[in-house]
Motif scaffolding. Sequence first.
Motif, PDB file in Angstrom:
ATOM      1  N   GLU A 237      17.024  23.902  18.128  1.00 52.57           N
ATOM      2  CA  GLU A 237      15.957  23.845  17.131  1.00 52.57           C
ATOM      3  C   GLU A 237      16.486  24.338  15.790  1.00 52.57           C
ATOM      4  O   GLU A 237      17.110  25.381  15.706  1.00 52.57           O
ATOM      5  CB  GLU A 237      14.819  24.741  17.605  1.00 52.57           C
ATOM      6  N   ARG A 238      16.286  23.566  14.771  1.00 54.54           N
ATOM      7  CA  ARG A 238      16.635  23.979  13.418  1.00 54.54           C
ATOM      8  C   ARG A 238      15.551  23.470  12.490  1.00 54.54           C
ATOM      9  O   ARG A 238      14.810  22.564  12.847  1.00 54.54           O
ATOM     10  CB  ARG A 238      17.994  23.384  12.988  1.00 54.54           C
ATOM     11  N   ASN A 239      15.470  24.050  11.297  1.00 57.27           N
ATOM     12  CA  ASN A 239      14.512  23.565  10.323  1.00 57.27           C
ATOM     13  C   ASN A 239      14.816  22.095  10.012  1.00 57.27           C
ATOM     14  O   ASN A 239      15.968  21.712   9.902  1.00 57.27           O
ATOM     15  CB  ASN A 239      14.624  24.400   9.039  1.00 57.27           C
ATOM     16  N   GLY A 248      19.690  17.881   4.910  1.00 53.72           N
ATOM     17  CA  GLY A 248      20.671  18.934   5.134  1.00 53.72           C
ATOM     18  C   GLY A 248      20.162  20.174   5.858  1.00 53.72           C
ATOM     19  O   GLY A 248      20.951  21.035   6.237  1.00 53.72           O
ATOM     20  N   HIS A 249      18.858  20.280   6.040  1.00 58.92           N
ATOM     21  CA  HIS A 249      18.294  21.510   6.589  1.00 58.92           C
ATOM     22  C   HIS A 249      18.707  21.818   8.019  1.00 58.92           C
ATOM     23  O   HIS A 249      18.753  22.971   8.415  1.00 58.92           O
ATOM     24  CB  HIS A 249      16.767  21.460   6.519  1.00 58.92           C
ATOM     25  N   GLN A 251      21.418  21.481   9.644  1.00 58.95           N
ATOM     26  CA  GLN A 251      22.832  21.601   9.986  1.00 58.95           C
ATOM     27  C   GLN A 251      23.134  22.807  10.852  1.00 58.95           C
ATOM     28  O   GLN A 251      22.599  23.896  10.666  1.00 58.95           O
ATOM     29  CB  GLN A 251      23.668  21.684   8.719  1.00 58.95           C
ATOM     30  N   GLY A 253      26.815  24.115  12.138  1.00 54.54           N
ATOM     31  CA  GLY A 253      28.233  23.754  12.050  1.00 54.54           C
ATOM     32  C   GLY A 253      28.307  22.334  11.496  1.00 54.54           C
ATOM     33  O   GLY A 253      27.553  21.986  10.582  1.00 54.54           O
ATOM     34  N   PRO A 254      29.153  21.489  12.052  1.00 53.32           N
ATOM     35  CA  PRO A 254      29.269  20.123  11.540  1.00 53.32           C
ATOM     36  C   PRO A 254      28.144  19.202  12.021  1.00 53.32           C
ATOM     37  O   PRO A 254      28.067  18.054  11.607  1.00 53.32           O
ATOM     38  CB  PRO A 254      30.613  19.651  12.118  1.00 53.32           C
ATOM     39  N   MET A 255      27.274  19.712  12.885  1.00 53.86           N
ATOM     40  CA  MET A 255      26.240  18.858  13.458  1.00 53.86           C
ATOM     41  C   MET A 255      24.999  18.785  12.587  1.00 53.86           C
ATOM     42  O   MET A 255      24.592  19.770  11.978  1.00 53.86           O
ATOM     43  CB  MET A 255      25.817  19.400  14.832  1.00 53.86           C
ATOM     44  N   PHE A 256      24.393  17.590  12.570  1.00 53.57           N
ATOM     45  CA  PHE A 256      23.028  17.455  12.083  1.00 53.57           C
ATOM     46  C   PHE A 256      22.162  17.427  13.339  1.00 53.57           C
ATOM     47  O   PHE A 256      22.233  16.460  14.107  1.00 53.57           O
ATOM     48  CB  PHE A 256      22.848  16.147  11.307  1.00 53.57           C
ATOM     49  N   PHE A 272      30.114  27.114  18.056  1.00 56.53           N
ATOM     50  CA  PHE A 272      29.191  27.571  17.015  1.00 56.53           C
ATOM     51  C   PHE A 272      28.041  28.376  17.597  1.00 56.53           C
ATOM     52  O   PHE A 272      27.453  29.219  16.932  1.00 56.53           O
ATOM     53  CB  PHE A 272      28.654  26.371  16.228  1.00 56.53           C
ATOM     54  N   LYS A 275      28.159  32.163  17.500  1.00 57.28           N
ATOM     55  CA  LYS A 275      28.299  32.854  16.217  1.00 57.28           C
ATOM     56  C   LYS A 275      26.956  33.196  15.616  1.00 57.28           C
ATOM     57  O   LYS A 275      25.988  32.485  15.786  1.00 57.28           O
ATOM     58  CB  LYS A 275      29.088  31.974  15.248  1.00 57.28           C
ATOM     59  N   GLN A 276      26.942  34.280  14.863  1.00 58.07           N
ATOM     60  CA  GLN A 276      25.721  34.714  14.200  1.00 58.07           C
ATOM     61  C   GLN A 276      25.460  33.891  12.941  1.00 58.07           C
ATOM     62  O   GLN A 276      26.373  33.597  12.188  1.00 58.07           O
ATOM     63  CB  GLN A 276      25.868  36.185  13.750  1.00 58.07           C
ATOM     64  N   GLU A 277      24.216  33.566  12.712  1.00 57.12           N
ATOM     65  CA  GLU A 277      23.750  32.985  11.448  1.00 57.12           C
ATOM     66  C   GLU A 277      24.452  31.681  11.048  1.00 57.12           C
ATOM     67  O   GLU A 277      24.641  31.419   9.868  1.00 57.12           O
ATOM     68  CB  GLU A 277      23.881  33.991  10.294  1.00 57.12           C
ATOM     69  N   VAL A 278      24.810  30.870  12.020  1.00 56.95           N
ATOM     70  CA  VAL A 278      25.355  29.549  11.690  1.00 56.95           C
ATOM     71  C   VAL A 278      24.169  28.594  11.580  1.00 56.95           C
ATOM     72  O   VAL A 278      24.182  27.648  10.881  1.00 56.95           O
ATOM     73  CB  VAL A 278      26.355  29.079  12.759  1.00 56.95           C
TER      74      VAL A 278
ATOM     75  N   TYR B 268      35.207  31.933  10.459  1.00 56.74           N
ATOM     76  CA  TYR B 268      33.785  32.274  10.306  1.00 56.74           C
ATOM     77  C   TYR B 268      33.585  33.787  10.200  1.00 56.74           C
ATOM     78  O   TYR B 268      32.597  34.238   9.645  1.00 56.74           O
ATOM     79  CB  TYR B 268      32.970  31.719  11.482  1.00 56.74           C
ATOM     80  N   PHE B 294      23.561  17.479  -1.681  1.00 57.49           N
ATOM     81  CA  PHE B 294      22.501  16.483  -1.552  1.00 57.49           C
ATOM     82  C   PHE B 294      21.209  17.029  -0.951  1.00 57.49           C
ATOM     83  O   PHE B 294      20.231  16.305  -0.803  1.00 57.49           O
ATOM     84  CB  PHE B 294      22.987  15.317  -0.693  1.00 57.49           C
ATOM     85  N   CYS B 295      21.176  18.313  -0.569  1.00 59.59           N
ATOM     86  CA  CYS B 295      20.038  18.827   0.202  1.00 59.59           C
ATOM     87  C   CYS B 295      18.714  18.764  -0.564  1.00 59.59           C
ATOM     88  O   CYS B 295      18.668  18.944  -1.771  1.00 59.59           O
ATOM     89  CB  CYS B 295      20.309  20.257   0.645  1.00 59.59           C
ATOM     90  N   PHE B 323      15.480  28.019   3.549  1.00 53.83           N
ATOM     91  CA  PHE B 323      16.147  26.752   3.868  1.00 53.83           C
ATOM     92  C   PHE B 323      16.318  26.581   5.380  1.00 53.83           C
ATOM     93  O   PHE B 323      16.160  25.498   5.928  1.00 53.83           O
ATOM     94  CB  PHE B 323      17.513  26.718   3.180  1.00 53.83           C
ATOM     95  N   TYR B 325      14.615  28.271   7.724  1.00 58.79           N
ATOM     96  CA  TYR B 325      13.511  28.944   8.408  1.00 58.79           C
ATOM     97  C   TYR B 325      13.064  28.212   9.681  1.00 58.79           C
ATOM     98  O   TYR B 325      12.812  27.015   9.667  1.00 58.79           O
ATOM     99  CB  TYR B 325      12.308  29.088   7.465  1.00 58.79           C
ATOM    100  N   ILE B 326      13.015  28.926  10.763  1.00 57.35           N
ATOM    101  CA  ILE B 326      12.298  28.445  11.943  1.00 57.35           C
ATOM    102  C   ILE B 326      11.424  29.588  12.434  1.00 57.35           C
ATOM    103  O   ILE B 326      11.581  30.726  11.988  1.00 57.35           O
ATOM    104  CB  ILE B 326      13.222  27.936  13.088  1.00 57.35           C
ATOM    105  N   VAL B 331      17.450  31.364   9.967  1.00 57.95           N
ATOM    106  CA  VAL B 331      18.700  31.447  10.725  1.00 57.95           C
ATOM    107  C   VAL B 331      19.746  32.182   9.889  1.00 57.95           C
ATOM    108  O   VAL B 331      20.461  33.045  10.386  1.00 57.95           O
ATOM    109  CB  VAL B 331      19.195  30.038  11.104  1.00 57.95           C
ATOM    110  N   THR B 349      33.073  21.316   7.318  1.00 58.93           N
ATOM    111  CA  THR B 349      32.175  20.525   8.171  1.00 58.93           C
ATOM    112  C   THR B 349      31.869  19.159   7.545  1.00 58.93           C
ATOM    113  O   THR B 349      31.643  18.177   8.252  1.00 58.93           O
ATOM    114  CB  THR B 349      30.856  21.281   8.459  1.00 58.93           C
ATOM    115  N   GLN B 353      31.564  15.396   9.097  1.00 54.46           N
ATOM    116  CA  GLN B 353      30.330  14.624   8.948  1.00 54.46           C
ATOM    117  C   GLN B 353      30.549  13.282   8.250  1.00 54.46           C
ATOM    118  O   GLN B 353      29.983  12.266   8.645  1.00 54.46           O
ATOM    119  CB  GLN B 353      29.296  15.427   8.136  1.00 54.46           C
TER     120      GLN B 353
END
Lengths: 278, 399
Positions: A237-239, A248-249, A251, A253-256, A272, A275-278, B268, B294-295, B323, B325-326, B331, B349, B353
Amino acid sequence: MSISTENPMLTTPFRIKGVRKETHDTFTLELESQNGKFSFEPGQFNMLYVYGIGEVPISISSDPTKPDGRLTHTAREVGVVTKAMKQMRTGDTLGVRGPFGTRWPLEEAVGRDVVIVTGGIGLAPLRPALYQLIAKRNQYRKVVLLYGARTPDEILYQKELQKWGGEFDLEVHVTVDRATGAWRGNVGVVTTLISRALFDPSNAIAMVCGPEIMMRYTIQELGKRGISNERIYVSMERNMKCAIGFCGHCQFGPMFVCQDGPVFQFNQIAPFFGKQEV
Amino acid sequence: MSKQLSLKMPKARTERAEESKFILEASHLGQLLSALIGKGYRAIGPTVRDGAIVYDELHSLRDLPVGYTDEQAPGCYRLEKGGGRAFFNYTVGPQSWKKFLHPPSLRLWKADREDHRFQVVQEIEQTTKFAFLGVRSCELQAILIQDKVFMGGQFVDPVYQACRDNIFVVAVNCTKPGGTCFCQSMGTGPKATVGFDLALTEVLEAKAHYFVLEVGSKKGAEVLAEIPYRQADKKRIQTANRILARSAKRMGRAMDQTNLKELLYKNYEHPRWKEVASRCLSCANCTMACPTCFCTTVEDLTDLTGQHAERWRKWDSCFAMDFSYIYGGSVRRSVKSRYRQWMTHKLATWVDQFGMSGCVGCGRCITWCPVGIDITEEVRAIRGQTSKPKSPKSYKEKN
Ligand SMILES: Cc1cc2nc3c(=O)[nH]c(=O)nc-3n(C[C@H](O)[C@H](O)[C@H](O)COP(=O)(O)OP(=O)(O)OC[C@H]3O[C@@H](n4cnc5c(N)ncnc54)[C@H](O)[C@@H]3O)c2cc1C
Ligand code: SF4
Ligand code: SF4
Ligand code: FES
C-alpha cells in the motif's frame, strides 16, 4: 473495464446497487456499470471517486469468476474520502477508474498448497482470490486461510468465513488481538497461527495482505516454516493519486506500486522492504 | 518546401555533414520568429522578468535577453546586462519548458450533478501550437525524458501528448555554460543532437554575427524555406565547432557516472543523508525547477451549489510530508528520507523505471536551492570523495 484508453484520467459514473455494513467502520459497496460488465483479476484495485470530495484506491472484493456478476469494494472509514463513501446509499453514483495493478498468483499456485495470511481490511483484496480458489478447488491442494482481526466485532465477512471452512474444504483460522463478548476462538496476532497451520512448505505459495508491520512478521514466520521469498506474494500500500504511473506518489524503490504492484513476488521487493522510510 | 531547399536538404546520412548546415545571419533571426508566428505557432522563448530569464511569449526579438549574461553558483543567480549583441549568451533560468508541456496546474475534467447522478465532461480544449525558441540541449533531453514518463508506458497522458505532438523546437547550442552546468558529464549537452526541428549555434565576431543552423526535421526544413539563409562554408562550421568544443570544457561542474545507480542502491544507509538533511529545508524548490521532475497531486473541488465539480492536477514534490501519506502516517517522515528519495530517484531508480537517468545536468536544482545544496557534491560525498565544490569565485576565474 472502465479505463478509457483515450483518457485514462477520466472517471466513469457507476450506480450504487447495494450497501452493506460489515463492521462498525467497514462497509461493502456493490456497484453497477452501465453495461453491467466489469472484468478484473483478483488483487486488482479501482480508483473510486466520491463526487467533489476525492478519489482513492480501493481493492475489488467481489467474485472475478462471474464477470457479469457483482462488483464490490469493501472499505474502511479512515479519512475524508472513505468517510464520504460510507455515507453513500443505494442509488447514489460513484466514479470508477480501473481495474489497475497486478494479480494474485493463482496460476502459479495450481497444484500447490495455498497459504493466505491477512490482517484487518487486508482480507478484502484477497476475497476475489478465495472465490477463484473455491471455483477451481480441485486444481489446488490444501488451502489455508489465516485471518487476524482486532476484536471479534471487527471480523469481516463472518458468514462467508464459516461457509468457506465448512463447505469448501478450506482450513480457516481466525484470531483476534483482543477477545470480547462470547469469543471462544484464538487470541493473539495472526502470525502465531502460522507455525500451527497444516501445509507443505516445500510446495506452498503464500499470499499476504495487511499492515506492513504484520506482513513483516508474517514473512519471517513463513520463512521459518520454509517458504522461500519467491513463493511469497504481498500486496503493498502506498499513497496513490493517479494509478497510471504519472503522479509519482506510489513509488517504492524503483517500483510504481500502482503498475508494478500492488501484488509483488516478495523476492522482488525484499531489498527495499526491510529499509526504513522507502 | 522550396525547390532550392529540397536540393540542399540532408537526403542521406552519407552526405557530408557540412551540406546540412546553413548560415542564418543574426539580422535575419527576426524573420525566423515571424515565420513561426506566421505558421500559427505561439512563440515562446527566453525573456527577462524580475531579474531572471524566464520562458514566455515572444512577440518580437526585442523580447529576447539581448546582451544579458547570467552567473550561477550554488544558491546564487545573477543576471547582468553587460551589453553586446549576443542573443543567447546565458544558460537556463529557473523555469523550464515543462511549464508548457506539463502545466503546473491543469483542470483534468469537470462534472455536473443531477440528483443522485453526475456526468463527467472531458475538456476538449484546443491545444496551442507552441514554437519553443532557445531550447538548450539538456532541456531537449529533459523533454525526451518526460516523453517516456507520459507517453512511453502502458498509459498515455492525452494532454501532454496533444501539446507535445504540436511543438516546434528551435534548439540553441550552449556557447557559454553556466557555473552549475554539468551536461557534458551527463552526456546531454552542450550541443543538441536529437529532438529539434532547427538548431542554432550563435557566433559573434568583431565583424560578423550569425548562426550556424542545422535542420532536424521536415517541419524544420519547411520553416527554413521561408527565411533567408545560405549554405554554410567550412570556415564558419569550424568556428561553431570550436566554440562548442570549448564550451564542453567549460562546465562549472561534473558528475561521475561510473556505477552511479549501483552506488546509490548500495547506500540507502549512508551517513551523508543525515548530513544533507541537516541543511535541506525541504522547500521543494529543486523539484519545481527541475525539468524532469514530473510528480503531481490532484485536487477535487465543487462550487457553492455543489452542482459542479472539478478535478485539478498540480505539480507536487516528494519533499512534501504528505506526499507519501497513508493511513497511520507518512512513509517518509524525515527530511533525510525525502532527500534520499529525490536524489536516488533522479540518479538510480529512474534508470530502472525509464531506462535513462532522471538528471540532465542542467544545474537548476543547485542554483535555486536556497541553501546551495549541490547534487554533484552529494554524489561525491556518497562516493567517499571529499573534494569541495567549486566556489562561484573559482568559476569566474576560470572564465
Ligand atoms: C492498492 C490499494 C488498495 C487498497 N484497498 C483498500 C481496500 O480494499 N479497502 C480499504 O478500506 N482501503 C484500501 N486501501 C487504502 C485506502 O486507499 C485508504 O484508506 C484511503 O485512500 C484513505 O483515504 P481517505 O481520504 O479516507 O483518508 P485520508 O486520511 O483523509 O486521506 C487523504 C488522502 O490521502 C491519500 N491516502 C491516504 N491513505 C492512503 C492509502 N492508504 N493509500 C493510498 N492513498 C492514501 C488519498 O489520496 C486520500 O484522498 C488501498 C490502498 C491501496 C494503495
Ligand atoms: S536534478 Fe538538478 S541538475 Fe539534474 S535535471 Fe534536475 S534540476 Fe537539472
Ligand atoms: S535540496 Fe534545496 S531546493 Fe531541494 S528541497 Fe532541499 S533545500 Fe529545497
Ligand atoms: S499512483 Fe500515480 S504513479 Fe502510481
